[in-house]
Scaffold this motif. Structure first.
Motif, short mmCIF file in Angstrom:
data_model
loop_
_atom_site.label_atom_id
_atom_site.label_comp_id
_atom_site.label_asym_id
_atom_site.label_seq_id
_atom_site.Cartn_x
_atom_site.Cartn_y
_atom_site.Cartn_z
N PRO A 33 7.73 -11.52 3.85
CA PRO A 33 8.37 -10.21 3.92
C PRO A 33 8.52 -9.73 5.37
N THR A 34 9.57 -8.99 5.60
CA THR A 34 9.81 -8.37 6.90
C THR A 34 10.15 -6.90 6.67
N GLN A 35 10.13 -6.14 7.75
CA GLN A 35 10.48 -4.73 7.66
C GLN A 35 11.29 -4.35 8.89
N VAL A 59 12.67 -6.04 13.96
CA VAL A 59 12.21 -6.52 12.66
C VAL A 59 10.75 -6.90 12.82
N SER A 60 9.92 -6.31 11.98
CA SER A 60 8.49 -6.58 12.01
C SER A 60 8.15 -7.61 10.94
N GLN A 61 7.24 -8.50 11.29
CA GLN A 61 6.77 -9.49 10.32
C GLN A 61 5.25 -9.52 10.35
N ASP A 62 4.66 -9.96 9.27
CA ASP A 62 3.21 -10.09 9.17
C ASP A 62 2.82 -11.40 9.87
N ASP A 74 8.57 -6.92 16.73
CA ASP A 74 7.91 -5.63 16.89
C ASP A 74 6.70 -5.71 17.80
N ILE A 90 12.32 -1.88 11.57
CA ILE A 90 11.77 -0.70 12.24
C ILE A 90 12.91 -0.09 13.06
#
Length: 106
Positions: free
Chosen positions: A96-98, A66-69, A52, A100
């Protein structure tokens, strides 16, 4: 790398309708190669990247990714390295991932 990989994939004659790239930069290169070949994203090929990065939302179509911290990932990496240096056990864990969802995945 994504541009070259998609060119090779297209030359091989292998049928495909989706690409999941290991990074957004690779996905952006893949998107360019698909456009050069006359294929539409997501009409002909769905495309998803990873990271991301800011440019992902500005591609045409905007890149699903896929976004990651990144901060947490960096902290985990340093923690793991320090534990290894100290000879301590390191347990695997997942960050954790999200997903988008944007225009490139249909």
């Amino acid at each position: 790398a994504g541009h070259e990989a998609v060119q090779a994939l297209l030359s091989s004659g292998t049928a495909f309708d989706a690409i999941f790239a290991a990074s957004d930069l690779i996905a952006i290169g893949a998107m360019r190669a698909l456009a050069e070949a006359g294929l539409s994203v997501p009409g002909d090929v769905a495309l998803v990247g990873f990271d991301d990065i800011p440019a992902a939302s500005f591609t045409n179509p905007p890149l699903t990714t896929v976004s990651q911290d990144v901060k947490a990932a960096g902290e985990a990496l340093v923690d793991t390295l320090l534990r290894k240096i100290r000879g301590q056990a390191v347990e695997p864990y997942m960050l954790p991932t999200q997903l988008i969802v944007r225009g490139s995945s249909g």
